[in-house]
Scaffold this motif. Structure first.
Motif, PDB file in Angstrom:
ATOM      1  N   GLU A  54      37.741  13.044  30.456  1.00  0.00           N
ATOM      2  CA  GLU A  54      38.731  12.712  29.432  1.00  0.00           C
ATOM      3  C   GLU A  54      39.957  13.612  29.435  1.00  0.00           C
ATOM      4  O   GLU A  54      40.916  13.348  28.716  1.00  0.00           O
ATOM      5  CB  GLU A  54      38.078  12.664  28.051  1.00  0.00           C
ATOM      6  CG  GLU A  54      37.232  13.856  27.711  1.00  0.00           C
ATOM      7  CD  GLU A  54      36.284  13.559  26.559  1.00  0.00           C
ATOM      8  OE1 GLU A  54      36.762  13.517  25.414  1.00  0.00           O
ATOM      9  OE2 GLU A  54      35.090  13.381  26.813  1.00  0.00           O
ATOM     10  N   ASP A  55      39.970  14.640  30.272  1.00  0.00           N
ATOM     11  CA  ASP A  55      41.148  15.507  30.392  1.00  0.00           C
ATOM     12  C   ASP A  55      42.129  15.001  31.443  1.00  0.00           C
ATOM     13  O   ASP A  55      43.135  15.661  31.705  1.00  0.00           O
ATOM     14  CB  ASP A  55      40.714  16.935  30.749  1.00  0.00           C
ATOM     15  CG  ASP A  55      39.880  17.562  29.643  1.00  0.00           C
ATOM     16  OD1 ASP A  55      40.104  17.222  28.463  1.00  0.00           O
ATOM     17  OD2 ASP A  55      38.995  18.377  29.957  1.00  0.00           O
ATOM     18  N   THR A  56      41.860  13.848  32.024  1.00  0.00           N
ATOM     19  CA  THR A  56      42.717  13.338  33.095  1.00  0.00           C
ATOM     20  C   THR A  56      44.135  13.037  32.603  1.00  0.00           C
ATOM     21  O   THR A  56      44.336  12.698  31.429  1.00  0.00           O
ATOM     22  CB  THR A  56      42.116  12.062  33.730  1.00  0.00           C
ATOM     23  OG1 THR A  56      42.899  11.727  34.870  1.00  0.00           O
ATOM     24  CG2 THR A  56      42.107  10.888  32.760  1.00  0.00           C
ATOM     25  N   ASP A  57      45.096  13.179  33.501  1.00  0.00           N
ATOM     26  CA  ASP A  57      46.486  12.811  33.207  1.00  0.00           C
ATOM     27  C   ASP A  57      46.806  11.431  33.757  1.00  0.00           C
ATOM     28  O   ASP A  57      47.924  10.942  33.603  1.00  0.00           O
ATOM     29  CB  ASP A  57      47.449  13.828  33.853  1.00  0.00           C
ATOM     30  CG  ASP A  57      47.351  15.184  33.183  1.00  0.00           C
ATOM     31  OD1 ASP A  57      47.020  15.250  31.982  1.00  0.00           O
ATOM     32  OD2 ASP A  57      47.590  16.200  33.870  1.00  0.00           O
ATOM     33  N   GLU A  58      45.826  10.808  34.425  1.00  0.00           N
ATOM     34  CA  GLU A  58      46.040   9.495  35.040  1.00  0.00           C
ATOM     35  C   GLU A  58      45.972   8.379  34.002  1.00  0.00           C
ATOM     36  O   GLU A  58      45.304   8.501  32.982  1.00  0.00           O
ATOM     37  CB  GLU A  58      44.946   9.225  36.084  1.00  0.00           C
ATOM     38  CG  GLU A  58      44.989  10.132  37.283  1.00  0.00           C
ATOM     39  CD  GLU A  58      43.940   9.748  38.300  1.00  0.00           C
ATOM     40  OE1 GLU A  58      44.091   8.666  38.906  1.00  0.00           O
ATOM     41  OE2 GLU A  58      42.980  10.514  38.479  1.00  0.00           O
ATOM     42  N   VAL A  59      46.661   7.285  34.296  1.00  0.00           N
ATOM     43  CA  VAL A  59      46.480   6.051  33.534  1.00  0.00           C
ATOM     44  C   VAL A  59      45.195   5.431  34.083  1.00  0.00           C
ATOM     45  O   VAL A  59      45.002   5.360  35.293  1.00  0.00           O
ATOM     46  CB  VAL A  59      47.679   5.099  33.727  1.00  0.00           C
ATOM     47  CG1 VAL A  59      47.411   3.756  33.068  1.00  0.00           C
ATOM     48  CG2 VAL A  59      48.947   5.738  33.169  1.00  0.00           C
TER      49      VAL A  59
END
Length: 145
Positions: A54-59
């Motif tokens: 959940e820390d991803t910066d991706e869409v």
């Protein structure tokens, strides 16, 4: 043997198929704990590559959201899941089946999802102890994002 029969005989493929996960999709996982269904996680990761946290910066194309009664406010958790979700993405709300610890009443989902801007379209068997509700942004609401 047809491809469909082969997929049905292969439990890994049929799980990923049920969730509509395709190679190259970005799938974010939220709510992971030691009680999750590892077969489901493995099936989805085998299909799309690795699950991102959940820390991803991706869409992301899909969110695999493990949620149990007592995991906090469902509306807030669903709202958090929407942040990185693509306009055409889907949230898979995975909850313990009836009679299991942490079971979430269907009425809780049907009340919280619309408040968070989501609509339930289907429910699938997600393993021995889990069921999954497919939640999407209603078509009319997608344009206003």
């Amino acid at each position: 043997m047809s491809a469909t029969a082969g997929q049905a005989a292969d439990g890994v493929r049929s799980l990923a198929d049920r969730f509509g996960i395709e190679p190259g999709m970005v799938v974010m996982e939220m709510g992971y704990d030691d009680d999750v269904d590892e077969d489901l996680r493995d099936a989805l990761a085998d299909r799309c590559g690795e699950l991102v946290d959940e820390d991803t910066d991706e869409v992301v194309d899909a969110v695999l959201l493990w949620y149990r009664d007592g995991d906090g406010d469902l509306f807030e958790v669903l709202t958090d899941a929407l942040g990185p979700l693509a306009d055409t993405g889907v949230v898979w709300l995975v909850t313990p089946k009836a009679g299991r610890d942490g079971h979430v009443e269907p009425s809780d989902i049907s009340e919280s999802a619309p408040t968070a801007g989501l609509q339930q379209t289907s429910t699938v068997n997600a393993g021995k102890d889990w069921t999954a509700a497919r939640l999407v942004t209603p078509r009319g609401a997608r344009k206003s994002k």
